[in-house]
Design a protein around this motif. Structure first.
Motif, mmCIF file in Angstrom:
data_model
loop_
_atom_site.group_PDB
_atom_site.id
_atom_site.type_symbol
_atom_site.label_atom_id
_atom_site.label_comp_id
_atom_site.label_asym_id
_atom_site.label_seq_id
_atom_site.Cartn_x
_atom_site.Cartn_y
_atom_site.Cartn_z
ATOM 1 N N LEU A 77 3.886 10.884 -2.633
ATOM 2 C CA LEU A 77 4.596 11.758 -1.848
ATOM 3 C C LEU A 77 6.333 11.562 -2.567
ATOM 4 O O LEU A 77 7.090 11.654 -1.742
ATOM 5 C CB LEU A 77 4.745 11.717 -0.518
ATOM 6 N N HIS A 78 6.319 10.898 -3.750
ATOM 7 C CA HIS A 78 7.855 10.564 -4.164
ATOM 8 C C HIS A 78 8.418 9.432 -3.342
ATOM 9 O O HIS A 78 9.466 9.508 -3.215
ATOM 10 C CB HIS A 78 8.460 11.892 -4.443
ATOM 11 N N THR A 79 7.626 8.526 -2.923
ATOM 12 C CA THR A 79 8.285 7.428 -2.225
ATOM 13 C C THR A 79 7.998 6.302 -2.845
ATOM 14 O O THR A 79 7.224 6.022 -3.773
ATOM 15 C CB THR A 79 7.744 7.447 -0.761
ATOM 16 N N SER A 80 8.285 5.018 -2.253
ATOM 17 C CA SER A 80 7.802 3.801 -2.793
ATOM 18 C C SER A 80 6.707 3.051 -2.170
ATOM 19 O O SER A 80 6.212 2.123 -2.528
ATOM 20 C CB SER A 80 9.052 2.785 -2.595
ATOM 21 N N TYR A 81 5.947 4.095 -1.322
ATOM 22 C CA TYR A 81 4.732 3.383 -0.778
ATOM 23 C C TYR A 81 3.394 3.896 -1.623
ATOM 24 O O TYR A 81 3.322 4.953 -2.041
ATOM 25 C CB TYR A 81 4.609 4.066 0.733
ATOM 26 N N SER A 82 2.618 3.097 -1.626
ATOM 27 C CA SER A 82 1.119 3.321 -1.996
ATOM 28 C C SER A 82 0.467 4.171 -1.074
ATOM 29 O O SER A 82 0.866 4.257 0.220
ATOM 30 C CB SER A 82 0.486 2.200 -2.447
ATOM 31 N N LEU A 83 -0.676 4.728 -1.514
ATOM 32 C CA LEU A 83 -1.515 5.411 -0.353
ATOM 33 C C LEU A 83 -2.064 4.404 0.626
ATOM 34 O O LEU A 83 -1.928 4.868 1.922
ATOM 35 C CB LEU A 83 -2.867 6.147 -1.119
ATOM 36 N N THR A 84 -2.593 3.191 0.333
ATOM 37 C CA THR A 84 -2.953 2.388 1.546
ATOM 38 C C THR A 84 -1.807 2.154 2.362
ATOM 39 O O THR A 84 -1.956 2.166 3.629
ATOM 40 C CB THR A 84 -3.424 1.103 0.768
ATOM 41 N N GLU A 85 -0.548 1.865 1.821
ATOM 42 C CA GLU A 85 0.621 1.480 2.572
ATOM 43 C C GLU A 85 0.895 2.677 3.526
ATOM 44 O O GLU A 85 1.355 2.487 4.688
ATOM 45 C CB GLU A 85 1.905 1.008 1.713
ATOM 46 N N ALA A 86 0.720 3.867 3.100
ATOM 47 C CA ALA A 86 1.250 5.201 3.900
ATOM 48 C C ALA A 86 0.026 5.070 4.895
ATOM 49 O O ALA A 86 0.318 5.591 6.004
ATOM 50 C CB ALA A 86 1.192 6.351 3.057
ATOM 51 N N ARG A 87 -1.067 4.814 4.615
ATOM 52 C CA ARG A 87 -1.982 4.994 5.718
ATOM 53 C C ARG A 87 -1.838 4.008 6.720
ATOM 54 O O ARG A 87 -1.986 4.091 8.009
ATOM 55 C CB ARG A 87 -3.595 4.499 5.220
ATOM 56 N N VAL A 88 -1.498 2.615 6.628
ATOM 57 C CA VAL A 88 -1.117 1.696 7.452
ATOM 58 C C VAL A 88 0.110 2.287 8.348
ATOM 59 O O VAL A 88 0.081 2.103 9.603
ATOM 60 C CB VAL A 88 -0.478 0.381 6.915
ATOM 61 N N ILE A 89 1.090 2.756 7.616
ATOM 62 C CA ILE A 89 2.228 3.470 8.613
ATOM 63 C C ILE A 89 1.795 4.579 9.445
ATOM 64 O O ILE A 89 2.115 4.538 10.749
ATOM 65 C CB ILE A 89 3.327 3.880 7.618
ATOM 66 N N PHE A 90 0.885 5.354 8.858
ATOM 67 C CA PHE A 90 0.465 6.465 9.866
ATOM 68 C C PHE A 90 -0.359 5.946 10.968
ATOM 69 O O PHE A 90 -0.276 6.293 12.281
ATOM 70 C CB PHE A 90 -0.526 7.521 8.960
ATOM 71 N N GLU A 91 -1.163 4.975 10.711
ATOM 72 C CA GLU A 91 -2.053 4.486 11.634
ATOM 73 C C GLU A 91 -1.094 3.624 12.898
ATOM 74 O O GLU A 91 -1.393 3.810 14.228
ATOM 75 C CB GLU A 91 -3.292 3.364 11.232
ATOM 76 N N LEU A 92 -0.366 3.031 12.476
ATOM 77 C CA LEU A 92 0.647 2.324 13.553
ATOM 78 C C LEU A 92 1.431 3.336 14.207
ATOM 79 O O LEU A 92 1.801 3.225 15.441
ATOM 80 C CB LEU A 92 1.518 1.265 12.764
#
Length: 307
Positions: free
Chosen positions: A31-46
């Motif tokens: 999504l044009h950010t510095s986060y990978s898919l897995t990193e985004a999943r961690v953020i969403f889950e938290l």
């Protein structure tokens, strides 16, 4: 369990490659950010869970311990999360988003919603409905224990009649090989109903899941004493939830209240699932005859029951 065909494996892999391109998973940053898919999943889950013990997070996201540890180390350095010992077991850490982490979540969430909204805005209403239904089917088939789905029954509204004709035509062609004559037959039934039905003695219902039609049934007047059940349909994605039986029960309830003494219906020997529903509801087979309808020969049947 059978071995999948090579063509099925190839089709699934082709779809995976296609969809990862559509949503940009393979881009340098999600999504044009510095986060990978897995990193985004961690953020969403938290964001969804709040304070969470790291082993629970690792288990639920099915992540390698070392990989998750590196992600959390980066997030800690960037002030996106805090990590403290668990009050119940000091050997376990509890991780939680900071204010900066919450801001990162809201940014990712807004961009994700904007991306999906932009994709759907390019589609017609019907294409959007089919896309969402197909995604729901994939999730249902691949989930080990699919969650129960709530549905509701409501009376016919503007726009429903076209859906009933379209879905009968499409479904019967796909499942039984019916030709366009059947769709024309359904269209005549619907047009006759809309053209001047008696609301005291005739009615129709639509079954909905998540605001989308998934089933139908009509109760119409055959004569003063006999009602007729027509156009029972349940979409494949909604089968197994009892919707077909519920639609038939609603039709029977209305027919009794309308003062009919008997109810009848027409079906054929190909529609085995529907015939089981009718049998369970107390209908009995009264007549059979062979007809060359809708592109091939079928055994037409008349079922009825007293009210």
């Amino acid at each position: 369990m059978s071995t999948p065909a090579v063509s099925q494996v190839s089709a699934v892999r082709d779809f995976n490659r296609f969809y990862t391109r559509v949503i940009g998973v393979l881009d340098e940053g999600l999504l044009h950010t510095s986060y990978s898919l897995t990193e985004a999943r961690v953020i969403f889950e938290l964001a969804r869970r709040g304070p969470t013990e790291v082993p629970d997070l690792r288990r639920d996201l099915a992540l390698d311990p070392g990989y998750l540890s590196r992600i959390l180390a980066r997030f800690t350095a960037d002030d996106l999360v805090t990590r403290v010992p668990s009050v119940t077991d000091s050997r376990r850490q509890v991780v939680e988003l900071t204010d900066a982490g919450e801001a990162a979540y809201h940014m990712l969430n807004e961009r994700s919603e904007a991306q999906v909204s932009a994709m759907l805005s390019e589609l017609s209403d019907e294409d959007g409905r089919q896309l969402v239904e197909a995604m729901r089917t994939i999730r249902t088939v691949l989930s080990p224990t699919p969650p129960p789905r709530a549905y509701l029954l409501r009376e016919l509204r503007p726009g429903d009649a076209g859906w009933v004709v379209h879905r009968h035509g499409a479904r019967y062609a796909a499942e039984y090989g019916y030709d366009l004559h059947f769709e024309a037959y359904v269209a005549r039934i619907v047009a006759d109903y809309l053209g001047g039905h008696d609301i005291r003695r005739e009615n129709a219902w639509i079954a909905e899941i998540d605001g989308q039609p998934v089933g139908s049934v009509f109760c119409v007047r055959r004569d003063d004493d006999v009602a007729q059940l027509r156009l029972l349909l349940v979409e494949p994605s909604a089968r197994g939830l009892g919707i077909g039986s519920r639609l038939v029960d609603e039709c029977l309830r209305f027919a009794r209240q309308a003062g009919y003494r008997e109810i009848t219906l027409g079906t054929n020997d190909l529609l085995t699932a529907a015939r089981r529903i009718y049998q369970k509801a107390g209908f009995e087979l009264r007549e059979q005859s062979r007809h060359d309808n809708y592109g091939f020969e079928v055994v037409e049947e008349v079922w009825s029951r007293p009210l």
